[in-house]
Scaffold this motif. Sequence first.
Motif, mmCIF file in Angstrom:
data_model
loop_
_atom_site.group_PDB
_atom_site.id
_atom_site.type_symbol
_atom_site.label_atom_id
_atom_site.label_comp_id
_atom_site.label_asym_id
_atom_site.label_seq_id
_atom_site.Cartn_x
_atom_site.Cartn_y
_atom_site.Cartn_z
ATOM 1 N N ARG A 1 7.390 -0.667 2.324
ATOM 2 C CA ARG A 1 7.779 -1.583 1.500
ATOM 3 C C ARG A 1 7.077 -2.675 1.008
ATOM 4 O O ARG A 1 6.987 -3.059 -0.193
ATOM 5 N N PRO A 2 6.275 -3.436 2.257
ATOM 6 C CA PRO A 2 5.448 -4.336 1.710
ATOM 7 C C PRO A 2 4.282 -3.985 0.545
ATOM 8 O O PRO A 2 4.150 -4.755 -0.395
ATOM 9 N N GLN B 1 5.078 -1.419 -1.342
ATOM 10 C CA GLN B 1 5.574 -1.315 -2.788
ATOM 11 C C GLN B 1 6.060 -2.625 -3.458
ATOM 12 O O GLN B 1 5.734 -2.935 -4.657
ATOM 13 N N ASP B 2 6.144 -3.587 -2.673
ATOM 14 C CA ASP B 2 6.691 -5.149 -3.112
ATOM 15 C C ASP B 2 5.239 -5.598 -3.946
ATOM 16 O O ASP B 2 5.416 -6.326 -4.924
ATOM 17 N N GLY C 1 4.478 -3.432 -6.895
ATOM 18 C CA GLY C 1 5.284 -4.025 -8.143
ATOM 19 C C GLY C 1 5.034 -5.384 -8.393
ATOM 20 O O GLY C 1 5.064 -5.509 -9.865
ATOM 21 N N GLU C 2 4.963 -6.291 -7.881
ATOM 22 C CA GLU C 2 4.440 -7.788 -8.471
ATOM 23 C C GLU C 2 3.222 -7.571 -9.254
ATOM 24 O O GLU C 2 3.223 -8.189 -10.357
ATOM 25 N N CYS D 1 -2.712 -6.339 -2.523
ATOM 26 C CA CYS D 1 -2.449 -5.040 -2.670
ATOM 27 C C CYS D 1 -3.101 -4.246 -1.722
ATOM 28 O O CYS D 1 -2.691 -3.194 -0.985
#
Length: 526
Positions: free
Chosen positions: A461-462, A464-465, A468-469, A508
């Motif tokens: 999840r980290p 992905q976040d 995504g940002e 990232c």
Amino acid sequence: MVAMEIEFKFCIPPGRLKAVETALRRGTVERTRLQARYFDTADQRLAADGMVLRLRKEGRRWVQTVKATGDNALHRLEHNVDLGTTGLAPQIDPQRHQGTPVGERLAKLLADGTQLVERQSTDIVRLTRDVRVTGPGGAVVEMALDVGKVVAHAGTPEQRESPVCELELELKRGDVQGLVSLARRWSQQHGLWFSTVSKAERGARLLAAQETVEAVKAEPPRFADQHPDGLAIRQAVVASCLAQMLPNASEIAAGSTDEEQIHQLRIGIRRLRTALRELAPLDPASGLAEAAEWEPPLVDAFRALGALRDREQVVKLAQPRLREAGAPDFDPLAADDAAAADAPSPSDIVRAPAFQNVLVSLIGFTAAKPAEPAPETAAEGDPPSAPVGANDARRLLRKRLRRLHKQVLRDGERFESLDTESQHRVRKRLKRLRYLAEFVAPLFDEKEEGGAAGRYLKALRPAQDALGEFNDEAVALALYREATARDARAWFAVGWFTTRHAAGAKACRKALAKIEDAARFWKKRG
């Protein structure tokens, strides 16, 4: 009579009703007036459980029916009791369904003695015709054209009504692929779209004065057993994707512009594309060919819906941050009104014949029966197209997960040096890893959130976040750069997002590197 319904239901555009009726009447049709009364508890527990209980006058006869959702988009559990030609409407009696699977399910819901009340009614004129489908997928299909109305009884003199204009195709006997073939032909010829909304649900929405329903989100696939073969895995995963896609697509095709429904449909399409690509080797006989056939319309719909949603969403997220940074008040989409007017609506995109054709084909795929049981392991001399057995399926899944995991880590190490398109591919690859892990987690880890698969997904999840940002800011940068040709005020945003780019790429890279520490739930133990 106990039955397992296998049927398609399509909505008919008002302008096509006459053509559909004319085509139906090319064979022998039977006309019946159907007047039905639907019952539920005051708290609508039957509807919440996917059940329908009704009394229906079919011509001169009364029939009591209970229905319930089955194991996929085509299947419905059903039990009918013919009550004869009594003049007055008989009383509803759940005990009439005793001793049947759907009846037992109904009895559990009503075990506390809660009374049933009439919630809605329908008045439908139905034209039916049996059609024989010839060829390898031979079948007999009952086609039913329903035109009429649903009436909600709200307990007041005011009644709410909704028109009904549907075509239902029910498999009476034969191969489900015969049903699919006929459904494809009629939906393509007349611009029909697949609907998941029952007449009972229409009435419930009228009662609640509900114009928009909640978007349907993804759920894990359900496997019939813990050791499915390759084809069974593909079918279960595709079915789980359709369970998210079909209700959202149905609402959008009917005219909804709800942002969350559009968003969830796009997620469903992305999950489905991952399933088609990554699981194709599990069924070498047809997996690759089917993926190649179904992929283009899915891509077209995904991109078209994204063009409507993504730019607006990015601006919604970017504008408050830019104002906080001192940017001049400026709407980068203001000059795009003419282009937006020419763009297809969400309903146009979902109703597109190519997209509807793929939905029908995929539903048929999930209901298809294997020609013969898959071997447990491939024997020497087996043709390469033989279905993959359970053990080989797990081996292939481990290989696909391991490959994606390594690719994500490799790309993460050099993320800052990648060009924009390559960075975008990293994000898409990470999504594929996540979706594939979600699909197959039940096969390797019996526990849910607290198990090894849940911990692995949480570790993603980290990253992905962060990606995504980073992607949102890249889209915003391109959007504002494009807007500088129309308004110089856009240059502030260009400069602001440009200065943030390097830091975002670094974040990232760091987030992707942490995936290395995630324990692989698919690894063999012991």
